[in-house]
Design a protein around this motif. Sequence first.
Motif, short mmCIF file in Angstrom:
data_model
loop_
_atom_site.label_atom_id
_atom_site.label_comp_id
_atom_site.label_asym_id
_atom_site.label_seq_id
_atom_site.Cartn_x
_atom_site.Cartn_y
_atom_site.Cartn_z
N LEU A 103 -63.69 71.40 31.92
CA LEU A 103 -63.18 72.68 32.42
C LEU A 103 -62.01 73.17 31.56
O LEU A 103 -61.96 74.36 31.19
N LEU A 104 -61.09 72.28 31.23
CA LEU A 104 -59.95 72.68 30.40
C LEU A 104 -60.41 73.09 29.00
O LEU A 104 -59.84 74.01 28.40
N GLN A 105 -61.44 72.45 28.49
CA GLN A 105 -61.97 72.83 27.18
C GLN A 105 -62.50 74.26 27.19
O GLN A 105 -62.26 75.04 26.26
N HIS A 106 -63.20 74.64 28.25
CA HIS A 106 -63.70 76.01 28.35
C HIS A 106 -62.56 77.01 28.55
O HIS A 106 -62.60 78.13 28.04
N MET A 107 -61.54 76.61 29.28
CA MET A 107 -60.39 77.51 29.45
C MET A 107 -59.70 77.79 28.13
O MET A 107 -59.19 78.90 27.90
N ASP A 108 -59.69 76.81 27.24
CA ASP A 108 -59.00 76.97 25.97
C ASP A 108 -59.86 77.63 24.90
O ASP A 108 -59.35 78.36 24.05
N GLN A 109 -61.18 77.41 24.94
CA GLN A 109 -62.03 77.80 23.81
C GLN A 109 -63.08 78.84 24.14
O GLN A 109 -63.64 79.43 23.21
N LYS A 120 -71.95 74.72 23.60
CA LYS A 120 -72.23 76.10 23.21
C LYS A 120 -73.08 76.82 24.25
O LYS A 120 -72.87 78.00 24.53
N ILE A 121 -74.06 76.11 24.81
CA ILE A 121 -74.89 76.73 25.85
C ILE A 121 -74.05 77.03 27.09
O ILE A 121 -74.19 78.09 27.71
N GLU A 122 -73.17 76.10 27.46
CA GLU A 122 -72.29 76.35 28.60
C GLU A 122 -71.36 77.53 28.34
O GLU A 122 -71.08 78.32 29.24
N ARG A 123 -70.89 77.67 27.12
CA ARG A 123 -69.97 78.77 26.79
C ARG A 123 -70.63 80.13 26.98
O ARG A 123 -69.98 81.10 27.38
N GLU A 124 -71.93 80.23 26.68
CA GLU A 124 -72.62 81.51 26.82
C GLU A 124 -72.85 81.90 28.28
O GLU A 124 -72.91 83.08 28.60
N LEU A 125 -73.00 80.90 29.16
CA LEU A 125 -73.36 81.19 30.56
C LEU A 125 -72.20 81.09 31.53
O LEU A 125 -72.33 81.54 32.67
N VAL A 183 -54.78 68.32 34.83
CA VAL A 183 -54.71 69.12 36.05
C VAL A 183 -53.57 70.13 35.97
O VAL A 183 -53.71 71.28 36.40
N ASN A 184 -52.45 69.74 35.40
CA ASN A 184 -51.34 70.69 35.25
C ASN A 184 -51.73 71.88 34.39
O ASN A 184 -51.40 73.03 34.69
N ALA A 185 -52.47 71.61 33.31
CA ALA A 185 -52.91 72.70 32.43
C ALA A 185 -53.92 73.59 33.13
O ALA A 185 -53.93 74.82 32.94
#
Length: 747
Positions: free
Chosen positions: A110-116, A91-96, A145-147
């Motif tokens: 990285l893929l988690q942040h791209m999706d969420q 959650k802290i990473e998502r805000e910054l 990596v493909n995603a």
Amino acid sequence: MTDIQRKALPLGLCGKDILGAAKTGSGKTLAFLVPMIEMLYRQKWGAMDGLGALVISPTRELAVQIFEVLRKIGREHSFSAGLIIGGKDWKIERELISKMNILVCTPGRLLQHMDQSAGFDCDQLQLLVLDEADRILDMGFKKTVNAIVENLPRQRQTMLFSATQTKSVKDLARLSLKDPEYVAVHEKAEHSTPKNLAQYYMVVPLQQKLDVMFNFIKTHLTAKGIVFLSSCKQVRFVFETFCKLHPGVPLLHLHGKQKQQKRAETYAKFAAQKAAYLFCTDIAARGLDFAAVNWVIQLDCPEDPETYIHRVGRTARYEASGQAMLMLCPSEEAGMVKGLERAKVPIQEVKLKQDAKDVKKEPIQKQMQRLCFNDPEVKYLGQKAFISYMRSVYLQKDKTVFDVNALPAEEFAASLGLPGAPKIKFVEKSKAKNAVRGNQKKTSDDEESDHEVEEEEEEKSKITALDSKKKKSKKEVVPEDDETLEAAAAETKQPKSKIEKMFNRKNQSVLAEHYTRLVDHDDDNKLRANAGDDEEDDFLTIKRADHDLGGDEIPEGTVLPVSKRQQKMSKLEKAKNQGQGNKLLFDEDGRAHEIYELEDEASFHAKGDALSQQKEFLEKEKKVMDHADVIDKGAAKEKLREKKAKRKQREREDMMDDSSDDGEEMVVTLGNPDDSGEEYEQDEDQEDYEMDEDAESGDEDETPKKRGWWQDKADEEEAKKKRKVVEVDEPQTLAEQEALALKLLGL
């Protein structure tokens, strides 16, 4: 600058796509960080421009190391940089994350942040860097990596760096590289490992590896070393047992099952130690820069020469010197040594001797057994370590090096302190496969003849066993012709599917009645006819009774099986399971018929059209219903008439009882006498409602709940006239209340 920096920096500053391959410890990190910062600085990249550069690392530790180098060389710039790895608060990473210009990350997070993460945008990305690219592009990170690449713009600069660089066209096409420049420092070099690295290998039986490792540590107490094993459970078991044996030097362990905080603490602690040993998996094999590592010991064989190169690269960094020891099982020596020779790895063999200075052979098996006996947790870890090691060998692709069947499982389990080797299914399966392959490889005439003789003997033994089973069976069948032979073969055939097994069960009764109607019993009848009069057959056959069962006729001699559970059932349970019978109607001649019987098609069409028959049927049934409705309404009216008569009779009886009294009823009202009329009217409505409800209820014997409920309006007015209304003031004192009470009582 190093060789890789000297060749890669000019190309990176020009905006070229780069495939960089260089030896471990040659300064590849600066080769892509310097062009990245310079490119963003020239474009005057600011906080409002979003993400400009992205660095992807396969492990968290390597990402932390890259981020620390970035902080050192970029402290004079105003770029915002972030470290995005697993094990931290998402959650802290998502805000910054939306405010970052440079990101150093691992693929999964990285893929988690791209999706969420809603505010995360990569549309303005200028540079993509993959450190240890061969590891990121392999099967472990392929889908991730493909995603990630699908979310990145195609117009960008891409750099790939690794000690063993990939040249796969498919991998390069996935990343959309355009005319990449291949920068390989050691491509024409004599060796692919650093010059100052002394490399040795030793052939050690599997059951002696822990003895050699422990005594190696005892004889090198002032050294700093890294010990590589193949699985996390092995790392934990060796670390726990060696700590209990107290070798006299600090021991640490690092693997992927640890929490991120523990991994970071272990990484920092080992880097600060002058003399210590780190037990780890391949998580620490790539890119990590530990200061002054003297020895790299590979207790388990690496999966390929590329992994070996990355492992030994933890020592002899840049211009420093180092030593590496590889312990191979006898079955792994030939294939691994050939692979290292093809990869330009200079390695020499060291013999294991009793009087060697570096290695002293002293078994610790008894101590390991004592630890497993005294501590159940250590025993449990040992079992898991044994299974994980055997699984890792079984799953390796290169079968010329890794052969799980060639490993001494019992001796290896004893060296871990276990009382016996745990049973592993995949090892048994592999042995069975190898046995089949070995049988298929026999090509000589003698071997083929021996094999045929064995098969004939097996067939004979099967036939004799089958004959003995037939003799012991309840029904012995003697086939005479082809049809009976086929029937016998079908009878002895084993069921293939679950449905066939279900129908072949002997104690089944749920589907017995329906199943006997579906099965063709002609073959069974033929077999019985041809079987002859056998005493055993007559003794076990249950003959059918003479009475008619109705429906389809069950063949004679059919046995309706009864299970043991049904025999133990009580009468109540049997009654529940029997179900309901069919209801029958009997005509004048005494013949039974179903309630609803279907008419023949010919007789139905003889009566006329279907629509006309339907109309006629509806009219007929409507007349019947109307007649029944008239009867029901008449009965209801008669019932209501009787209730009214009874009600009037009860009212007359009540009037007679009232006339026997003084003939007057005194009603006392307090205050305004007009209020009593309203109350009376309300009670009257309530009485009418309750009277109607009682009339509909149909209870003839019901008695009135309250006196005066069954009076109609005329009777009520007559009773009203008889009442004597006395108006008095509301009593205020106790004496007035007593006087009113006496007046009401007539005293």
